[in-house]
Write an enzyme that holds these catalytic residues in place. Structure first.
Site, PDB file in Angstrom:
ATOM      1  N   ASN A 150      -1.730   7.347  -9.310  1.00 60.03           N
ATOM      2  CA  ASN A 150      -2.075   6.005  -9.756  1.00 60.03           C
ATOM      3  C   ASN A 150      -1.829   5.923 -11.257  1.00 60.03           C
ATOM      4  OD1 ASN A 150      -3.022   5.367  -7.139  1.00 60.03           O
ATOM      5  ND2 ASN A 150      -5.002   6.302  -7.593  1.00 60.03           N
ATOM      6  N   HIS A 165      -2.531  12.769 -12.825  1.00 61.74           N
ATOM      7  CA  HIS A 165      -2.928  13.607 -11.687  1.00 61.74           C
ATOM      8  C   HIS A 165      -2.249  13.109 -10.434  1.00 61.74           C
ATOM      9  CE1 HIS A 165      -5.893  10.381 -12.290  1.00 61.74           C
ATOM     10  NE2 HIS A 165      -6.009  10.332 -10.969  1.00 61.74           N
ATOM     11  N   HIS A 199      -2.761  13.064  -6.404  1.00 58.62           N
ATOM     12  CA  HIS A 199      -3.668  13.291  -5.283  1.00 58.62           C
ATOM     13  C   HIS A 199      -2.854  13.898  -4.152  1.00 58.62           C
ATOM     14  CE1 HIS A 199      -6.899  10.419  -6.742  1.00 58.62           C
ATOM     15  NE2 HIS A 199      -5.866   9.928  -7.404  1.00 58.62           N
ATOM     16  N   ASP A 201     -11.047  17.190  -5.293  1.00 57.83           N
ATOM     17  CA  ASP A 201     -11.587  15.924  -5.788  1.00 57.83           C
ATOM     18  C   ASP A 201     -13.091  15.866  -5.510  1.00 57.83           C
ATOM     19  OD1 ASP A 201     -10.131  12.895  -6.391  1.00 57.83           O
ATOM     20  OD2 ASP A 201     -12.246  12.940  -5.827  1.00 57.83           O
ATOM     21  N   GLY A 240      -4.684   1.327 -10.353  1.00 61.31           N
ATOM     22  CA  GLY A 240      -6.015   1.797  -9.958  1.00 61.31           C
ATOM     23  C   GLY A 240      -6.393   3.134 -10.580  1.00 61.31           C
ATOM     24  N   GLN A 241      -5.749   3.481 -11.697  1.00 61.86           N
ATOM     25  CA  GLN A 241      -6.059   4.760 -12.344  1.00 61.86           C
ATOM     26  C   GLN A 241      -7.411   4.682 -13.045  1.00 61.86           C
ATOM     27  OE1 GLN A 241      -3.161   5.980 -15.299  1.00 61.86           O
ATOM     28  NE2 GLN A 241      -4.007   8.051 -15.458  1.00 61.86           N
TER      29      GLN A 241
END
Ligand code: 5GP
Ligand code: ZN
Length: 114
Positions: free
Chosen positions: A87, A100, A102, A30, A93-94
């Site tokens: 998310n 994806h 995390h 990230d 909160g995307q």
């Protein structure tokens, strides 16, 4: 998908620090890590979010959770534990509209997250 940043990372058009790649998925660091280890695991094909997953994605979902997550956890030395988060949508909160997961580790995680 033409204008998707993660599709471009998956194809190599946009550079990233790739930590794992195969026919189906890519995993890369990230850009703004929230933990000492913060990797994003994505399908190479464009899927918007977990809300879009369906019958045709069972192999992909199983591959991510049964193969890639445990393999990366081992390789990245997350023996004390880790967190996998996805998310989805506005309330989730995307911010990048390509599915994806995390993978976060290397520090103690608080719950609930902020
Ligand atoms: P979300 O908020 O959608 O769950 O997570 C998107 C994540 O993508 C964020 O943690 C953000 O730091 C990361 N990100 C956004 N753009 C890029 C990029 O161009 N490269 C990398 N490696 N990560 C990115
Ligand atoms: Zn995409």
């Amino acid at each position: 998908m033409a204008d998707c940043i993660f599709c471009k990372i998956a194809s190599g058009e946009i550079p990233s620090t790739m930590v794992y790649e195969d026919d189906m998925v890519a995993a890369f660091k990230d850009l703004e890590p929230q933990a000492p280890t913060h990797v994003l695991i994505i399908p190479k094909k464009h899927v918007v979010s977990a809300a879009e997953l369906g019958d045709g994605d069972r192999e992909l979902a199983a591959h991510i959770f049964c193969d890639v997550v445990p393999k990366l956890a081992k390789e990245l030395k997350l023996s004390k534990g880790f967190r996998v988060v996805t998310n989805a949508g506005e309330d989730g909160g995307q911010t990048v509209m390509h599915l994806h997961f995390h993978l976060l580790g290397g520090r103690s995680m608080q719950w609930p997250p902020g």
